[in-house]
Design a protein around this motif. Structure first.
Motif, short mmCIF file in Angstrom:
data_model
loop_
_atom_site.label_atom_id
_atom_site.label_comp_id
_atom_site.label_asym_id
_atom_site.label_seq_id
_atom_site.Cartn_x
_atom_site.Cartn_y
_atom_site.Cartn_z
N PRO A 64 -8.66 4.35 7.50
CA PRO A 64 -8.29 3.11 6.81
C PRO A 64 -6.77 3.05 6.63
O PRO A 64 -6.13 4.05 6.29
N VAL A 65 -6.22 1.89 6.87
CA VAL A 65 -4.77 1.69 6.75
C VAL A 65 -4.52 1.07 5.39
O VAL A 65 -5.07 0.02 5.05
N GLU A 66 -3.66 1.73 4.62
CA GLU A 66 -3.33 1.20 3.30
C GLU A 66 -2.21 0.18 3.44
O GLU A 66 -1.20 0.44 4.10
N PRO A 67 -2.36 -0.97 2.80
CA PRO A 67 -1.26 -1.94 2.89
C PRO A 67 -0.06 -1.44 2.10
O PRO A 67 -0.19 -0.81 1.05
N HIS A 68 1.10 -1.71 2.67
CA HIS A 68 2.34 -1.27 2.01
C HIS A 68 2.71 -2.26 0.93
O HIS A 68 2.81 -3.46 1.17
N ALA A 69 2.90 -1.79 -0.25
CA ALA A 69 3.33 -2.65 -1.35
C ALA A 69 4.86 -2.77 -1.30
O ALA A 69 5.54 -1.81 -0.93
N PRO A 70 5.38 -3.93 -1.63
CA PRO A 70 6.85 -4.04 -1.60
C PRO A 70 7.46 -3.11 -2.65
O PRO A 70 6.95 -2.95 -3.75
N VAL A 71 8.52 -2.48 -2.23
CA VAL A 71 9.19 -1.52 -3.10
C VAL A 71 10.19 -2.29 -3.95
O VAL A 71 11.05 -2.99 -3.42
N THR A 72 10.03 -2.19 -5.20
CA THR A 72 11.00 -2.83 -6.10
C THR A 72 11.78 -1.77 -6.82
O THR A 72 11.20 -0.82 -7.38
#
Length: 127
Positions: A111-119
Motif C-alpha cells: 500500500p502506498v501512503e499518500p504524502h501529506a504536505p509538510v508545513t
C-alpha cells in the motif's frame, strides 16, 4: 509376519528368546496356568461365526436394479478419495471467492501512503 501356529503346539513356544525373561517367566507363580481347551474352542467358534459373511436376505427385501446401483454409487461417494477431492474443491472455491472482483496482483502490491504536505510554520493557539 509370523507363520500360523499348530493348534496342538505348546503355548510357551511363543515366548521371546530372551534368556533372562524366559527364566523369570519359568519361576512365575502361574507358569503352568493355561486356559482350558474348551474355552479356547469356544472363543475360536465365536470368532469364526462373527467373521463369516451374513446369510443373504430373502429376495423380496434385497435391493434390485436401480436401488443396488444407487447404493453402490453412494458407497463410492462416501469413500476417502472422493471426500478428499470434494475438500480440495471446497478450498479452491473459498480461495476463488476471496479474490472475487479483485486483480490477482493486488495482494502482492504494497500500500502506498499518500504524502501529506509538510508545513514548517506552526499556528499559534487560538485564543
Amino acid at each position: 509376519m509370523t507363520a500360523p501356529r499348530d493348534s496342538n503346539a505348546d503355548p510357551r513356544e511363543d515366548l521371546p528368546r530372551d534368556a533372562w525373561l524366559r527364566e523369570a517367566l519359568r519361576h512365575a507363580p502361574d507358569a503352568d496356568a493355561a486356559p482350558p481347551a474348551a474355552l479356547r474352542d469356544a472363543i475360536l467358534r465365536q470368532a469364526r461365526a462373527a467373521a463369516t459373511i451374513a446369510a443373504p436376505r430373502n429376495a423380496s427385501s434385497s435391493p434390485t436394479g436401480w436401488r443396488r446401483r444407487l447404493a453402490e454409487v453412494w458407497s463410492w461417494l462416501t469413500g476417502p478419495r472422493v471426500a478428499a477431492g470434494f475438500a480440495s474443491l471446497m478450498v479452491a472455491t473459498v480461495v476463488g471467492l476471496m479474490w472475487w472482483d479483485r486483480p490477482i496482483d493486488e495482494g502482492l502490491r504494497r500500500p502506498v501512503e499518500p504524502h501529506a504536505p509538510v508545513t514548517t510554520a506552526t499556528r499559534p493557539p487560538a485564543a
